[in-house]
Design an enzyme around this catalytic site. Structure first.
Site, short mmCIF file in Angstrom:
data_model
loop_
_atom_site.label_atom_id
_atom_site.label_comp_id
_atom_site.label_asym_id
_atom_site.label_seq_id
_atom_site.Cartn_x
_atom_site.Cartn_y
_atom_site.Cartn_z
NE ARG A 33 -3.69 1.76 2.94
CZ ARG A 33 -4.83 2.23 2.42
NH1 ARG A 33 -5.39 1.64 1.38
NH2 ARG A 33 -5.41 3.29 2.94
CG MET A 59 -5.17 4.72 -0.87
SD MET A 59 -3.66 4.21 0.00
CE MET A 59 -2.55 3.99 -1.38
CB SER A 60 -10.62 4.16 -0.42
OG SER A 60 -11.21 4.85 -1.49
CB ALA A 61 -10.30 3.60 4.86
#
Ligand code: SAH
Length: 215
Positions: A33, A59-61
């Site tokens: 990530r 950036m999404s969780a």
């Protein structure tokens, strides 16, 4: 710094939070990530929330990435469209699940960074208005939108689904909305969510997009 132990801890948290698709958990245990974040943000990669990626975007969780991919219920070797490439992380997770991915991003600068981070993954990054999908690559076995549509599911995307395939898309406003799953003409509400807006360019090809792209 090797963040692989943080990555494993993240997937353990995800499985306690109801993510039970083994492909998704395996894939998120392997995709780094941190590689999809600006260097200043990398130490926060596994903190559990959304992370800034520039251009006012995020950036999404991890949980929402996992939940959206799981919610498409993809077949093996799926052909998938993602709208809202952002960092490229969710596209990498999809590819690591065995999917062939086309992803569309309206910010050229973000698309370019994502393309570099996605080297080695089976992902094609395009610049444009994702509302239009990728008709030349349709039909898709799953479509996921990672920005909030304002009023309805984009009809062009519904048209690009293979029979039995799901479109997973948040719909609502900036106060919040809900994640919807459209499949075979039926719509299910999955969960309340917050996302950056899915921007509809008013005059595509007449300067709107170009101005944004040169940001
Ligand atoms: N999936 C991403 C999350 C990105 S946030 C990740 O894993 O990092 C949503 C992204 O959607 C933003 O980068 C935003 O620029 C993009 N976006 C917003 N409206 C769009 C549109 N109409 N077409 C394509 N991308 C759009």
């Amino acid at each position: 710094m090797d963040q692989s132990s943080e990555r494993i801890a993240m997937t353990e948290r995800l499985s306690h939070q109801g993510i039970n698709d083994a492909r998704v958990l395996r894939s998120m245990a392997t995709v780094p990530r941190e590689r999809f974040l600006p260097s200043s943000e990398r130490s926060h990669a596994y903190e559990g929330g959304p992370q800034p990626i520039g251009e006012g975007q995020t950036m999404s969780a991890p949980w929402i990435v996992a939940f959206q991919v799981q919610a498409m219920q993809l077949p093996d070797h799926a052909r998938v469209l993602e709208v809202g490439t952002g960092s490229g992380y969710a596209a990498a997770v999809l590819a690591a699940c065995g999917a062939t991915v086309v992803t569309v991003e309206r910010h050229a600068a973000l698309a370019e960074r994502a393309r570099e981070a996605l080297a080695g993954y089976d992902v094609e990054v395009r610049v444009g208005d994702g509302h239009l999908g990728a008709p030349d690559r349709a039909p898709f076995d799953g479509i996921v939108v990672t920005a909030m549509a304002d009023a309805e599911l984009p009809p062009e995307l519904v048209d690009q689904l293979a029979p039995g395939a799901a479109l997973v898309c948040p719909v609502g406003g900036q106060g919040g909305g809900e994640l919807l799953r459209h499949r075979d003409g039926r719509v299910e509400r999955l969960v309340d969510v917050q996302f950056v807006p899915l921007v509809r360019d008013e005059h595509p090809g007449r300067g709107g997009r170009t101005r944004t792209d040169r940001g």
